[in-house]
Design a protein around this motif. Structure first.
Motif, PDB file in Angstrom:
ATOM      1  N   HIS A   1     -51.923   3.133  -1.471  1.00  0.00           N
ATOM      2  CA  HIS A   1     -53.044   2.545  -1.792  1.00  0.00           C
ATOM      3  C   HIS A   1     -53.980   3.091  -3.059  1.00  0.00           C
ATOM      4  O   HIS A   1     -54.275   2.706  -3.653  1.00  0.00           O
ATOM      5  N   VAL A   2     -54.186   4.513  -2.573  1.00  0.00           N
ATOM      6  CA  VAL A   2     -54.860   5.139  -3.526  1.00  0.00           C
ATOM      7  C   VAL A   2     -54.418   5.382  -5.188  1.00  0.00           C
ATOM      8  O   VAL A   2     -54.846   5.353  -5.965  1.00  0.00           O
ATOM      9  N   MET A   3     -53.102   5.736  -4.962  1.00  0.00           N
ATOM     10  CA  MET A   3     -52.317   5.968  -6.341  1.00  0.00           C
ATOM     11  C   MET A   3     -52.226   4.552  -7.017  1.00  0.00           C
ATOM     12  O   MET A   3     -52.275   4.471  -8.302  1.00  0.00           O
ATOM     13  N   MET A   4     -52.166   3.539  -6.393  1.00  0.00           N
ATOM     14  CA  MET A   4     -52.003   2.179  -6.768  1.00  0.00           C
ATOM     15  C   MET A   4     -53.084   2.016  -7.390  1.00  0.00           C
ATOM     16  O   MET A   4     -53.225   1.282  -8.577  1.00  0.00           O
ATOM     17  N   ALA A   5     -54.244   2.024  -6.979  1.00  0.00           N
ATOM     18  CA  ALA A   5     -55.707   1.619  -7.337  1.00  0.00           C
ATOM     19  C   ALA A   5     -55.890   2.419  -8.609  1.00  0.00           C
ATOM     20  O   ALA A   5     -56.530   2.084  -9.604  1.00  0.00           O
ATOM     21  N   MET A   6     -55.512   3.603  -8.628  1.00  0.00           N
ATOM     22  CA  MET A   6     -55.687   4.681  -9.817  1.00  0.00           C
ATOM     23  C   MET A   6     -54.646   4.250 -11.056  1.00  0.00           C
ATOM     24  O   MET A   6     -55.203   4.222 -12.036  1.00  0.00           O
ATOM     25  N   ILE A   7     -53.638   3.830 -10.825  1.00  0.00           N
ATOM     26  CA  ILE A   7     -52.432   3.421 -11.813  1.00  0.00           C
ATOM     27  C   ILE A   7     -53.227   2.051 -12.345  1.00  0.00           C
ATOM     28  O   ILE A   7     -53.166   1.662 -13.516  1.00  0.00           O
ATOM     29  N   HIS A   8     -53.476   1.347 -11.548  1.00  0.00           N
ATOM     30  CA  HIS A   8     -54.185   0.126 -11.890  1.00  0.00           C
ATOM     31  C   HIS A   8     -55.262   0.089 -12.732  1.00  0.00           C
ATOM     32  O   HIS A   8     -55.326  -0.334 -13.865  1.00  0.00           O
ATOM     33  N   GLN A   9     -56.417   1.186 -12.505  1.00  0.00           N
ATOM     34  CA  GLN A   9     -57.353   1.505 -13.505  1.00  0.00           C
ATOM     35  C   GLN A   9     -56.888   2.132 -14.930  1.00  0.00           C
ATOM     36  O   GLN A   9     -57.522   1.619 -15.931  1.00  0.00           O
ATOM     37  N   GLU A  10     -55.988   3.102 -14.720  1.00  0.00           N
ATOM     38  CA  GLU A  10     -55.654   3.762 -15.778  1.00  0.00           C
ATOM     39  C   GLU A  10     -54.754   3.018 -16.674  1.00  0.00           C
ATOM     40  O   GLU A  10     -54.979   3.121 -17.970  1.00  0.00           O
ATOM     41  N   SER A  11     -53.698   2.236 -16.445  1.00  0.00           N
ATOM     42  CA  SER A  11     -52.777   1.473 -17.156  1.00  0.00           C
ATOM     43  C   SER A  11     -52.241   0.051 -17.137  1.00  0.00           C
ATOM     44  O   SER A  11     -51.689  -0.514 -17.594  1.00  0.00           O
ATOM     45  N   LYS A  12     -52.977  -0.546 -15.774  1.00  0.00           N
ATOM     46  CA  LYS A  12     -52.587  -1.947 -15.308  1.00  0.00           C
ATOM     47  C   LYS A  12     -51.024  -1.871 -15.297  1.00  0.00           C
ATOM     48  O   LYS A  12     -50.399  -2.866 -15.288  1.00  0.00           O
ATOM     49  N   PHE A  13     -50.479  -0.645 -15.070  1.00  0.00           N
ATOM     50  CA  PHE A  13     -49.057  -0.662 -14.228  1.00  0.00           C
ATOM     51  C   PHE A  13     -48.253  -0.805 -15.651  1.00  0.00           C
ATOM     52  O   PHE A  13     -46.910  -1.393 -15.714  1.00  0.00           O
TER      53      PHE A  13
END
Length: 193
Positions: A56-68
């Motif tokens: 969940h931490v990694m997902m939130a950071m990827i969401h912020q950085e690149s929106k996947f």
């Protein structure tokens, strides 16, 4: 017979063009996101096992950085509003890793073929970087807010407290922490593994 063979060849050609491009549709629902992109769930599990970083931490950071979005880049800069001056930084890919940091990761892990637009490589990079953050700065892997601040400003920037004078960044890091908490709750209620 020739028509059937031609149809099969055309179908194979179209299918070989790759999987879904761009960001997943369900960015606000961790379960639906991982259901839509099953390879993401495998990558997160692998990083969780290898580096100990919660999904969940990694997902939130990827969401912020690149929106996947594996091809995400920083915006262009312009002089006088019209003359292109290049991009704001070398950040690229799912993790928005900078050129120098990405090179450090590839050299240290001996993963020389790693690409920033490859989800497995990008998540492994984040696990590597977040472990360095924990080791250097004492920030737990589950602390999404401070992990994000150190990710954004770098280890030395975080240690110097550069983020303290950036109210906008503190706000963003709080949103990352809130999204991590949202994703954690969602993942607890679904079967993403």
């Amino acid at each position: 017979m020739i028509r059937a063979l031609s149809a099969v060849l055309i179908l194979l050609l179209v299918a070989s063009c790759g999987g879904p491009k761009g960001s997943p549709r369900n960015l606000d629902n961790a379960c639906l996101l991982l259901q839509e992109r099953k390879p993401y769930a495998r990558a997160f599990r692998k990083v969780e096992r290898k580096w100990g970083v919660p999904t969940h931490v990694m997902m939130a950071m990827i969401h912020q950085e690149s929106k996947f979005d594996g091809n995400a880049r920083t915006p262009h800069r312009y002089a006088m509003g019209i003359i292109p001056m290049g991009r704001q930084s070398s950040a690229y890919g799912y993790s928005q890793a900078l050129d120098g940091t990405w090179d450090d990761y590839r050299n240290e892990t001996r993963n020389r073929g790693a690409r920033r637009n490859n989800f497995d490589d990008a998540t492994d990079f984040m696990g590597w970087y977040m472990n360095k953050t924990r080791d250097k700065l004492g920030i737990p892997l589950s602390d999404a807010m401070n992990q994000y601040l150190a990710y954004h400003d770098g280890h030395s920037g975080y240690a110097r407290g550069t983020w303290k004078s950036k109210a906008w960044l503190v706000d963003v890091s709080q949103r990352v922490a809130a999204r991590a908490q949202l994703y954690q709750g969602q993942l607890a209620r679904c079967r993403y593994r």
